[in-house]
Design a protein around this motif. Structure first.
Motif, PDB file in Angstrom:
ATOM      1  N   ASP A  12     -54.510 -22.848 -40.639  1.00 42.38           N
ATOM      2  CA  ASP A  12     -54.717 -22.543 -39.223  1.00 42.38           C
ATOM      3  C   ASP A  12     -54.615 -23.777 -38.337  1.00 42.38           C
ATOM      4  OD1 ASP A  12     -55.238 -19.805 -39.706  1.00 42.38           O
ATOM      5  OD2 ASP A  12     -57.294 -20.284 -40.296  1.00 42.38           O
ATOM      6  N   THR A  47     -47.984 -25.443 -43.445  1.00 38.70           N
ATOM      7  CA  THR A  47     -47.091 -24.572 -42.684  1.00 38.70           C
ATOM      8  C   THR A  47     -45.679 -25.142 -42.635  1.00 38.70           C
ATOM      9  OG1 THR A  47     -48.908 -23.750 -41.314  1.00 38.70           O
ATOM     10  CG2 THR A  47     -46.682 -23.499 -40.443  1.00 38.70           C
ATOM     11  N   TYR A  59     -53.093 -10.513 -46.128  1.00 36.19           N
ATOM     12  CA  TYR A  59     -52.383 -11.340 -45.156  1.00 36.19           C
ATOM     13  C   TYR A  59     -53.333 -12.174 -44.299  1.00 36.19           C
ATOM     14  CZ  TYR A  59     -48.445  -8.448 -46.479  1.00 36.19           C
ATOM     15  OH  TYR A  59     -47.469  -7.805 -47.209  1.00 36.19           O
ATOM     16  N   ASP A  60     -54.630 -12.096 -44.592  1.00 37.39           N
ATOM     17  CA  ASP A  60     -55.594 -12.878 -43.814  1.00 37.39           C
ATOM     18  C   ASP A  60     -56.118 -14.094 -44.582  1.00 37.39           C
ATOM     19  OD1 ASP A  60     -57.089 -11.537 -45.698  1.00 37.39           O
ATOM     20  OD2 ASP A  60     -58.590 -10.764 -44.285  1.00 37.39           O
ATOM     21  N   ASN A  61     -55.537 -14.373 -45.751  1.00 39.53           N
ATOM     22  CA  ASN A  61     -55.872 -15.593 -46.481  1.00 39.53           C
ATOM     23  C   ASN A  61     -54.722 -16.594 -46.316  1.00 39.53           C
ATOM     24  OD1 ASN A  61     -53.921 -14.506 -48.162  1.00 39.53           O
ATOM     25  ND2 ASN A  61     -55.311 -14.050 -49.832  1.00 39.53           N
ATOM     26  N   SER A  62     -54.833 -17.745 -46.954  1.00 41.21           N
ATOM     27  CA  SER A  62     -53.865 -18.829 -46.708  1.00 41.21           C
ATOM     28  C   SER A  62     -52.428 -18.429 -47.015  1.00 41.21           C
ATOM     29  CB  SER A  62     -54.244 -20.063 -47.529  1.00 41.21           C
ATOM     30  OG  SER A  62     -55.477 -20.587 -47.101  1.00 41.21           O
ATOM     31  N   LYS A 118     -51.186 -15.688 -44.570  1.00 40.48           N
ATOM     32  CA  LYS A 118     -50.926 -16.223 -43.232  1.00 40.48           C
ATOM     33  C   LYS A 118     -49.624 -17.004 -43.203  1.00 40.48           C
ATOM     34  CE  LYS A 118     -55.750 -16.603 -41.716  1.00 40.48           C
ATOM     35  NZ  LYS A 118     -56.848 -17.549 -41.364  1.00 40.48           N
ATOM     36  N   LYS A 152     -46.626 -14.617 -43.157  1.00 39.97           N
ATOM     37  CA  LYS A 152     -46.425 -13.982 -41.858  1.00 39.97           C
ATOM     38  C   LYS A 152     -45.995 -14.987 -40.791  1.00 39.97           C
ATOM     39  CE  LYS A 152     -47.180  -9.643 -42.678  1.00 39.97           C
ATOM     40  NZ  LYS A 152     -46.083  -8.650 -42.504  1.00 39.97           N
ATOM     41  N   GLN A 153     -46.388 -16.247 -40.945  1.00 42.17           N
ATOM     42  CA  GLN A 153     -45.957 -17.269 -39.995  1.00 42.17           C
ATOM     43  C   GLN A 153     -44.458 -17.536 -40.111  1.00 42.17           C
ATOM     44  OE1 GLN A 153     -48.449 -20.723 -40.568  1.00 42.17           O
ATOM     45  NE2 GLN A 153     -50.286 -19.645 -39.907  1.00 42.17           N
TER      46      GLN A 153
END
Length: 228
Positions: free
Chosen positions: A37, A44, A163-166, A169, A172-173
């Motif tokens: 995040d 990322t 999709y809400d863990n590392s 995410k 989806k990014q």
């Protein structure tokens, strides 16, 4: 035999060393991975690079993990797994050497009360029984995106397609339309013989690094690194 295993481990010792590039220090001096995040974080940026690489056939990825675990064990014939199939969720799944190709199973999330796990999916307990593991979470597992990218090398009894863990995410990014392939997952039980040589977190780190060395792109490229 003992000296042979020690020699082989020395030859692959580099894979057990975690990659520090996407890590930071807590005030107490402990090193951890940076959050996905965080703005412009290394995880990322690396996911974007990995997603531009050519995928490796999933069968090859499975073979590479088997290959590496064989080296840890010493690749002795009488140490080979004798289980050929295992039934989970009423479905028979093929076992090849050290790994299970699990298809079309659903996975319940483990429960943590702040001190210990109070629940895990019964399938993990069954895997523990069949492979005579020390604990139900003595596994390494791999999941893939629907377009064939290895998403993460992970350990423990928390197989998921969230999709809400590392890893979720990061996927989806890359592109909001990207999804996990929920039709299968690879599971590698870490037997007592393996854990006499290296612990679970060390093996997770090494498997991920070995796959990278073999040219396998990994979306959550740093997730398998453990700073013990």
């Amino acid at each position: 035999m003992g000296m042979v295993i020690i020699y082989m481990i020395k030859e692959i010792e580099k894979y057990f060393i975690p990659n520090n590039n996407a890590s930071c220090f807590l005030p107490n001096g402990k090193r951890i991975l940076v959050s996905v995040d965080r703005k412009n974080n290394e995880r990322t940026k690396t996911a974007v690079i990995q997603a531009k690489e050519k995928t490796v056939p999933i069968e090859e990825v499975f073979s590479y993990v088997n290959e590496f675990l064989d080296v840890i064990k010493g690749n002795v014939a009488n140490q080979k797994n004798q289980v050929n199939r295992i039934e989970l969720d009423g479905i028979e799944h093929e076992v090849i050497n050290n790994g299970i190709i699990v298809k079309n199973c659903s996975w319940k999330e483990p429960k943590w009360d702040g001190k210990r796990y109070t629940f895990c999916d019964s399938k993990y307990d069954f895997i523990k029984k069949v492979f005579d593991l020390n604990y139900a979470n003595d596994i390494i597992w791999l999941k893939f995106s629907s377009d064939g990218y290895l998403g993460v090398v992970a350990d423990s009894f928390d197989i998921n397609f969230k999709y809400d863990n590392s890893s979720g995410k990061l996927l989806k990014q890359l592109t909001p339309e990207k999804k996990w392939d929920e039709n299968f997952v690879y599971i590698f039980p870490l037997t007592k013989e393996l854990l006499k040589i290296k612990n679970r977190k060390e093996i997770e780190t090494a498997v991920g690094n070995y796959l990278i060395d073999k040219g396998v792109p990994i979306i959550d490229y740093y997730s398998h690194n453990n700073f013990l």
